[in-house]
Motif scaffolding. Structure first.
Motif, PDB file in Angstrom:
ATOM      1  N   TRP A   1       0.985  -1.308   0.046  1.00 21.33           N
ATOM      2  CA  TRP A   1       0.339  -0.582  -0.110  1.00 21.33           C
ATOM      3  C   TRP A   1       0.669   1.177   0.000  1.00 21.33           C
ATOM      4  N   SER A   2       1.486   1.079   0.795  1.00 18.71           N
ATOM      5  CA  SER A   2       2.604   2.566   0.835  1.00 18.71           C
ATOM      6  C   SER A   2       3.652   2.952  -0.070  1.00 18.71           C
ATOM      7  N   SER A   3       3.968   1.484  -0.569  1.00 20.40           N
ATOM      8  CA  SER A   3       4.650   2.132  -2.600  1.00 20.40           C
ATOM      9  C   SER A   3       3.835   2.736  -2.974  1.00 20.40           C
ATOM     10  N   ARG A   4       2.868   2.753  -3.388  1.00 24.32           N
ATOM     11  CA  ARG A   4       1.844   4.309  -4.159  1.00 24.32           C
ATOM     12  C   ARG A   4       1.873   4.292  -5.460  1.00 24.32           C
ATOM     13  N   ASN A   5       2.449   2.240  -5.825  1.00 22.62           N
ATOM     14  CA  ASN A   5       2.703   1.458  -6.834  1.00 22.62           C
ATOM     15  C   ASN A   5       1.197   0.976  -6.840  1.00 22.62           C
ATOM     16  N   LYS A   6       0.960   0.757  -8.653  1.00 20.65           N
ATOM     17  CA  LYS A   6      -0.329  -0.606  -8.887  1.00 20.65           C
ATOM     18  C   LYS A   6      -0.172  -1.707  -8.412  1.00 20.65           C
ATOM     19  N   TYR A   7       0.958  -2.324  -8.754  1.00 17.55           N
ATOM     20  CA  TYR A   7       1.672  -3.498  -9.188  1.00 17.55           C
ATOM     21  C   TYR A   7       2.245  -3.839  -7.692  1.00 17.55           C
ATOM     22  N   SER A   8       2.093  -2.680  -6.980  1.00 19.12           N
ATOM     23  CA  SER A   8       2.343  -2.516  -5.357  1.00 19.12           C
ATOM     24  C   SER A   8       1.435  -3.417  -4.562  1.00 19.12           C
ATOM     25  N   LEU A   9       0.237  -2.710  -4.992  1.00 19.66           N
ATOM     26  CA  LEU A   9      -0.802  -2.643  -4.373  1.00 19.66           C
ATOM     27  C   LEU A   9      -1.319  -4.003  -4.784  1.00 19.66           C
ATOM     28  N   LEU A  10      -0.802  -4.432  -6.275  1.00 17.56           N
ATOM     29  CA  LEU A  10      -2.314  -5.897  -6.749  1.00 17.56           C
ATOM     30  C   LEU A  10      -1.787  -7.140  -6.299  1.00 17.56           C
ATOM     31  N   GLY A  11      -0.404  -6.759  -5.641  1.00 13.66           N
ATOM     32  CA  GLY A  11       0.597  -7.848  -4.561  1.00 13.66           C
ATOM     33  C   GLY A  11       0.360  -7.520  -3.829  1.00 13.66           C
ATOM     34  N   GLY A  12       0.248  -6.259  -3.041  1.00 10.97           N
ATOM     35  CA  GLY A  12      -0.434  -6.716  -1.225  1.00 10.97           C
ATOM     36  C   GLY A  12      -1.494  -7.384  -0.930  1.00 10.97           C
ATOM     37  N   MET A  13      -2.456  -6.736  -2.615  1.00 12.73           N
ATOM     38  CA  MET A  13      -3.843  -7.781  -2.299  1.00 12.73           C
ATOM     39  C   MET A  13      -3.695  -8.824  -2.596  1.00 12.73           C
ATOM     40  N   ARG A  14      -3.239  -9.442  -3.206  1.00 13.87           N
ATOM     41  CA  ARG A  14      -2.931 -10.811  -3.698  1.00 13.87           C
ATOM     42  C   ARG A  14      -2.495 -10.970  -2.237  1.00 13.87           C
ATOM     43  N   ALA A  15      -1.698 -10.405  -1.650  1.00 13.10           N
ATOM     44  CA  ALA A  15      -0.684 -11.556  -0.838  1.00 13.10           C
ATOM     45  C   ALA A  15      -1.583 -12.110   0.730  1.00 13.10           C
ATOM     46  N   ILE A  16      -2.406 -10.579   0.781  1.00 12.62           N
ATOM     47  CA  ILE A  16      -3.553 -10.711   2.139  1.00 12.62           C
ATOM     48  C   ILE A  16      -4.278 -11.804   1.684  1.00 12.62           C
ATOM     49  N   ALA A  17      -5.387 -11.396   0.318  1.00 14.90           N
ATOM     50  CA  ALA A  17      -6.243 -13.059   0.483  1.00 14.90           C
ATOM     51  C   ALA A  17      -5.998 -14.398   0.579  1.00 14.90           C
ATOM     52  N   GLN A  18      -4.643 -14.447  -0.203  1.00 12.53           N
ATOM     53  CA  GLN A  18      -3.752 -15.609  -0.404  1.00 12.53           C
ATOM     54  C   GLN A  18      -2.987 -16.190   1.453  1.00 12.53           C
ATOM     55  N   MET A  19      -2.512 -14.932   1.899  1.00 12.30           N
ATOM     56  CA  MET A  19      -2.033 -15.805   3.418  1.00 12.30           C
ATOM     57  C   MET A  19      -3.303 -15.959   4.515  1.00 12.30           C
ATOM     58  N   VAL A  20      -4.481 -14.909   4.085  1.00 14.52           N
ATOM     59  CA  VAL A  20      -5.716 -15.684   5.406  1.00 14.52           C
ATOM     60  C   VAL A  20      -6.339 -16.660   4.853  1.00 14.52           C
ATOM     61  N   SER A  21      -6.414 -17.336   3.510  1.00 19.52           N
ATOM     62  CA  SER A  21      -6.975 -18.310   2.773  1.00 19.52           C
ATOM     63  C   SER A  21      -6.107 -19.370   2.971  1.00 19.52           C
ATOM     64  N   TYR A  22      -5.025 -19.925   2.582  1.00 24.01           N
ATOM     65  CA  TYR A  22      -3.639 -20.103   3.073  1.00 24.01           C
ATOM     66  C   TYR A  22      -3.689 -20.591   4.861  1.00 24.01           C
ATOM     67  N   GLU A  23      -3.695 -19.811   5.674  1.00 20.39           N
ATOM     68  CA  GLU A  23      -3.367 -19.897   7.155  1.00 20.39           C
ATOM     69  C   GLU A  23      -4.432 -20.642   7.607  1.00 20.39           C
ATOM     70  N   LEU A  24      -5.712 -21.379   7.711  1.00 22.60           N
ATOM     71  CA  LEU A  24      -6.444 -22.890   7.620  1.00 22.60           C
ATOM     72  C   LEU A  24      -6.344 -23.495   7.094  1.00 22.60           C
ATOM     73  N   PRO A  25      -5.852 -24.128   6.031  1.00 24.48           N
ATOM     74  CA  PRO A  25      -5.507 -25.109   6.182  1.00 24.48           C
ATOM     75  C   PRO A  25      -3.671 -25.803   7.044  1.00 24.48           C
ATOM     76  N   LEU A  26      -3.399 -24.773   7.020  1.00 22.21           N
ATOM     77  CA  LEU A  26      -2.231 -24.585   7.684  1.00 22.21           C
ATOM     78  C   LEU A  26      -1.672 -24.993   9.008  1.00 22.21           C
ATOM     79  N   VAL A  27      -2.824 -24.151   9.392  1.00 29.52           N
ATOM     80  CA  VAL A  27      -3.335 -24.892  11.324  1.00 29.52           C
ATOM     81  C   VAL A  27      -3.634 -25.524  11.360  1.00 29.52           C
ATOM     82  N   LEU A  28      -4.846 -25.755  10.745  1.00 29.96           N
ATOM     83  CA  LEU A  28      -6.010 -27.339  10.084  1.00 29.96           C
ATOM     84  C   LEU A  28      -5.190 -28.439  10.338  1.00 29.96           C
ATOM     85  N   SER A  29      -4.033 -28.387   9.550  1.00 32.32           N
ATOM     86  CA  SER A  29      -3.091 -29.900   9.529  1.00 32.32           C
ATOM     87  C   SER A  29      -2.235 -29.986  10.227  1.00 32.32           C
ATOM     88  N   GLY A  30      -2.106 -28.222  11.252  1.00 35.62           N
ATOM     89  CA  GLY A  30      -1.175 -28.379  12.458  1.00 35.62           C
ATOM     90  C   GLY A  30      -1.448 -28.857  13.416  1.00 35.62           C
TER      91      GLY A  30
END
Lengths: 383, 103, 417, 172
Positions: free
Chosen positions: C154-183
């Motif tokens: 978000w802070s980079s004020r670059n659209k690629y960065s923003l897209l990357g950041g949003m992708r990262a959030i969606a991905q990390m939040v989603s994959y935290e579930l199987p990660l924790v559940l398998s643990g």
């Protein structure tokens, strides 16, 4: 230069019924890792979905056609190398074909064979690298690309041996080729061609069954048959949409009627079809090469009279099936040693026109592989 | 050890800050942030009382806080969904402009 | 003086050093803290340097290249050269960027990356922070990295960065579930969130303490969770989800170079970029260390008691050797995957997490429960093992079939007549 | 101990204040995260390690991210994220909140005789005991929470899906 103006496309802007999020406008390029050169796509994104895409090119424009009109016919032969710098041999051939047609020059038998061999070798290395670049766009960190580059090196070695240059070969001449093949060249070429199917097998094992490639490429960037015909798409992109149109069969230029090969056709017209058609065409090229290498006759390779000449006022359009599609040269002569009009029909450029139609509604990641699957070289697009 | 008073004062101030946010700001999301701060201040109270309480082995404060955090999570999800839904309707996150019931 | 145990050498040395400070308890505490944190801060950047070299060399071998070979023998000094280059580079901050967030993002990423290392048991008695809530603390602090990636994007004020950041959030939040559940399955079977207990549970102590060297070796391996049906499935789910959690190929969408240049890293250069890079690798080590701990028996491995020792738990090969060996083995698998697979698309990525990994992880919890209560014959899970395996395999097949659908298929191509 | 407490509570109070006063919404959320982390630190000081972990996991990992998503969905994504809404009721709000603080909370706290020392010096805050408590005496509460969370999840989805879209989905 077409004077007809085309009405601007009505952009179907996503009228967000739900969230009314902002459309993110991204200017992908001219400096971007996957635009295959200095090419720009002005993309509007709704989230990750492409709602508008405008190709912007011309960054590499270098006045090719006008320069050719101030040079002798032969003088622009090396310049055609720089059009599609991956396939200088086929560029040479298309230009030579146009001039020969206009001036009525005959090509010796052996030169025709050499031309076919060079053109098919060019097709092999172009398709191999293209598939490599496509997987690179898919994010495969270069492994298939470097496999392809390894094979391409063998072919470029052959080019260098025959013409003295690896990429800017400048090998064809009006009425033949510049020089005869060095001794031992044909044997080495035979070896390369014989080894090639092994690489193809390896390549296909690595790629075609890969679940990620299947899901990324299938039903992505579909080019419908009618649109492909209407937009005058040529080459593998057209055949992937299921249109049986191959100039080697249609025009039978050179001596292509002597060889037995088939034209693979796609059914859906998506990225996967374009990718597979290229793999299959490589196999057909190997077939042609084997036949040509087995039957190449001895004899002269060029017409020594056809150096600097003044063709009679005439016009001609020479076209060949380049690796990327129909590459044509339109020439008008006014009787001087320089062409009065010189026009290139670059396949990359014309295939690029349907980019937006293929990308709309897809994800941004798909736009990248759609662009990759069209197979463009900016030297040819911008000229 | 830090006496219980200190924790309670900090928690009171935090509650005050949260209340300040809810009362002075009109952006829906900031109001939600204020609510979260107040909830957290209450959680701090629970834990402090548990720690200083007569019977810490019963873990009552911890259990309450656990439930409170779970409810806060649910509240945040629903609250933000409401903010988005309201935003879609009014095209503004300003709470004072959402006055259709008022009219 | 207690007899010297090779595997406890470092622990014994530490205790010996601390014994001089007995009369200064405050200093002793400070020294103890330093002794347990400084090695982490020293060892893992070293591992990071080795891994960058390994990755470049490994990828090069996969791709028919040689890789770095100019700096020192086999290019082994390449990480040093890279580090010097990174430090000397100009630190470019975009003019319109949010300077504070842009500056803080790599720090916010690095702090939890190093902190989560402290709950990993590197050896017996060798854990920087022996907390009762180890695993959940790991996941909790791990989730902070999402925030850092968002800040960077978000802070980079670059659209690629923003897209990357949003992708990262969606991905990390989603994959935290199987990660924790398998643990969760492992936690359920151990009955503890304590990582040391999880490792201890994976060793068959009766076997280890027998006089037979073969049994001692076997006892260190056979109890690993990965050899149970739920452990095997859980390990695979955990590994795949951890790939996504640390943005490694084929889930490297947040920094997909062919689409969004470098995602949230686009506007970072110089030292900040180096920090990002290092934090990513350290998180990779941490998550591989956790999967080692949860499924691969942690620091245990083929090992025998030193003949001179009376301590029934003493071992000849220090446990951290095995720990790092397993961690690096997992790193190498990640490098191998990176050299082989293309990247997923964003919707496939989400579908894979929610429609495939999550149901499988939930199924795995049930299988774990069944395995725990299934009747045993002399302690051997004769019922639980085959049935658990069968259920996991069938659910893998079913969920896989359901997900695949008719969309992708091998096609048959025709030739023009 | 008192030093750690002072630092953590100072961070908590200051970041909470910033969170409700900053004009830039993303900054406000980021400071809110700092507040959550500082509070988790206070929990650890009170020997509630598990709750500290849960606090970070739920608030920083989930609620904070949710708020960021909501901001991104209701604002100009790339542009200025600042709030342009004037807060003309600020004075009254300030007065009200201060009144609550000064007349209700602080006197109550300061006048009550509260224990200065915890009953036991150190507790072993076993997660196991917490779990057993949840399973035996508080099962119903746990079930209710589970139900509530499920309902909240479904509710959030139902609210956030636009009406037109859900009808379309019904048709298809």
């Amino acid at each position: 230069m077409s004077t007809e103006t085309i009405a601007p496309r009505e952009y179907q802007i996503y009228s967000g019924d739900d969230l009314r999020t902002n459309v993110l406008e991204i200017s992908m390029g001219p400096q971007h890792p996957s635009t295959h050169g200095v090419f720009r796509m002005d993309v509007s994104l709704d989230g990750e979905t492409v709602v508008k895409l405008k190709p912007v090119f011309g960054y590499l424009h270098r006045n090719h056609e006008k320069i050719a009109e101030t040079t002798s016919y032969l003088g622009s032969m090396p310049y055609t190398d720089r059009l599609d710098y991956f396939c200088s041999m086929t560029n040479n051939w298309a230009y030579a074909l146009a001039v020969e047609k206009m001036a009525g020059l005959a090509v010796p038998e052996r030169a025709e064979y050499i031309r076919v061999i060079m053109a098919e070798l060019t097709r092999l290395q172009n398709h191999a690298s293209l598939v490599g670049f496509l997987t690179n766009d898919l994010g495969a960190s270069g492994t298939p690309l470097l496999y392809a580059i390894r094979e391409r090196e063998h072919i470029l070695d052959l080019f260098e041996w025959a013409s003295g240059a690896r990429m800017m070969c400048n090998y064809m001449r009006f009425g033949g080729v510049r020089n005869d093949l060095p001794s031992g060249w044909l044997a080495q070429c035979k070896k390369v061609v014989d080894d090639f199917p092994a690489f193809m097998d390896e390549f296909e094992t690595l790629l075609t069954g890969n679940e990620i490639i299947l899901s990324r490429c299938q039903n992505v960037g579909v080019l419908p048959r009618d649109l492909a015909i209407n937009a005058s798409i040529t080459g593998p992109c057209l055949r992937a949409s299921g249109v049986d149109y191959d100039l080697r069969k249609v025009d039978k230029y050179g001596i292509y009627d002597r060889f037995d090969f088939k034209v693979p056709l796609g059914s859906v017209g998506d990225c996967y079809d374009r990718f597979m058609i290229r793999l299959l065409e490589m196999r057909e090229s190997v077939k042609i090469l084997k036949q040509a290498l087995a039957t190449i006759p001895e004899g002269p390779v060029n017409d020594s009279k056809a150096r600097n000449f003044r063709p009679k006022p005439a016009e001609a359009y020479g076209r060949i099936e380049g690796p990327k599609g129909e590459l044509g040269f339109y020439l008008v002569s006014d009787g001087t040693p320089k062409p009065h009009r010189y026009h290139v029909r670059p396949p990359s450029f014309i295939n690029l026109t349907v980019l937006e139609d293929m990308c709309l509604g897809q994800k941004i990641a798909d736009a990248v592989i759609v662009l990759g699957s069209i197979d463009i070289v900016l030297g040819e697009v911008d000229r | 050890m830090v006496p219980l008073h200190y924790y309670l004062v900090v928690s009171a101030i935090l509650f005050f800050v949260g209340l300040l946010g809810v009362l002075t700001r009109r952006h829906a999301i900031i109001v939600l942030i204020g609510v979260e701060i107040m909830l957290n201040a209450a959680n701090l109270n629970f834990i402090a009382f548990w720690r200083f309480g007569p019977n810490p082995d019963l873990l009552l404060g911890q259990l309450f806080t656990l439930f409170s955090i779970a409810i806060a999570g649910a509240e945040a999800a629903v609250g933000l969904a409401l903010v988005i839904a309201v935003y879609r309707f009014y095209k503004t996150p300003d709470l004072e402009k959402m006055t259709s019931l008022h009219e | 003086m207690t007899p010297i145990n090779p595997d406890q050498l470092i622990v014994q040395l530490t205790q010996w050093a601390l014994s001089f400070l007995d009369s200064y308890p405050l200093v002793a505490v400070l020294v103890a803290i330093l002794l347990s944190t400084v090695p982490l801060i020293a060892v893992f950047p070293g591992c990071f340097a080795i891994t960058t070299w390994l990755e470049r060399k490994g990828l090069a071998r996969i791709q028919n290249r040689i890789g770095p070979n100019r700096t020192g023998p086999l290019g082994i000094l390449q990480p040093a050269a890279d580090g010097i280059k990174m430090l000397l580079k100009e630190d470019i901050v975009p003019k319109t960027s949010d300077r504070l967030a842009h500056f803080l993002a790599p720090v916010v990423l690095m702090v939890p990356a190093f902190t989560i290392l402290s709950v990993l048991p590197f050896n017996r008695n060798m854990i920087p922070a022996a907390v009762d809530t180890g695993v959940i603390l790991f996941f909790a602090l791990g989730s902070v990295s999402t925030l850092a990636v968002f800040m960077a994007g978000w802070s980079s004020r670059n659209k690629y960065s923003l897209l990357g950041g949003m992708r990262a959030i969606a991905q990390m939040v989603s994959y935290e579930l199987p990660l924790v559940l398998s643990g969760v399955t492992v936690i359920m079977m151990t009955g503890s969130l304590d990582t040391t207990k999880i490792v201890a549970q994976q060793q068959l102590s009766e076997w280890i303490q027998s006089s037979n060297a073969g049994l001692q070796c076997l006892g260190q391996i056979i109890g690993w969770n990965v050899f149970t049906p739920w452990g095997f499935a859980g390990f695979l789910i955990f590994f795949v989800a951890s790939l996504a959690e640390i943005n490694r190929c084929p889930f490297d969408l947040p920094e997909a170079d062919s689409e969004i240049v470098a995602g949230h890293l686009t506007e970072y250069s110089g030292f900040k970029y180096a920090l990002f890079f290092m934090s990513e690798y350290v998180s990779a080590f941490a998550i591989n260390g956790l999967s080692t701990t949860l499924f691969l028996g942690g620091w245990s491995g083929p090992n025998i008691r030193p003949p001179w020792s009376d301590d029934p738990n003493a071992l000849l090969i220090p446990g951290f050797v095995w720990f790092f060996a397993k961690m690096f083995a997992l790193m190498l698998v990640m490098i191998w995957i990176r050299g082989t697979l293309p990247r997923l698309r964003v919707d496939h990525l989400m579908g894979f997490a929610w429609k495939f990994l999550l149901p499988l992880a939930i199924m795995n919890i049930f299988v774990g429960g069944f395995y725990y209560y299934a009747p045993r014959w002399h302690g051997i899970p004769v019922v639980g093992w085959p049935i658990g395996f069968l259920v996991m395999y069938l659910s893998y097949e079913c969920i896989g079939r359901l997900n695949r659908g008719p969309k992708t298929a091998q096609r048959v191509y025709h030739y023009a007549s | 101990m008192i030093i750690t407490f002072s630092i953590l509570s100072a961070i908590a109070v200051i970041s909470a204040l910033l969170a409700v006063r900053l004009r830039n919404l993303v900054h406000a959320t980021l400071t809110l995260m700092a507040f959550f982390v500082a509070l988790a630190g206070l929990f650890i000081l009170l020997m509630a390690e598990f709750l500290a972990a849960v606090q970070i996991l739920v608030y920083v990992g989930a609620v904070g991210i949710l708020i960021l998503f909501a901001i991104m969905l209701t604002q100009q994504v790339t542009g200025n994220v600042k709030e342009h809404i004037e807060a003309h009721g600020a004075l009254w709000g300030l007065a009200g909140a201060t009144a609550v603080l000064l007349t209700l909370l602080l006197p109550a706290i300061l006048k009550t005789a509260l224990p200065l020392q915890p009953v036991v010096e150190t507790i072993d805050p076993s997660v196991r005991a917490l779990g057993l408590n949840l399973m035996a005496p508080y099962t119903i509460a746990l079930q209710v929470i589970a139900l509530l969370l499920t309902a909240a999840l479904l509710g959030a989805v139902v609210i956030a899906i636009s009406p037109e879209k859900s009808e379309e989905e019904k048709k298809s």
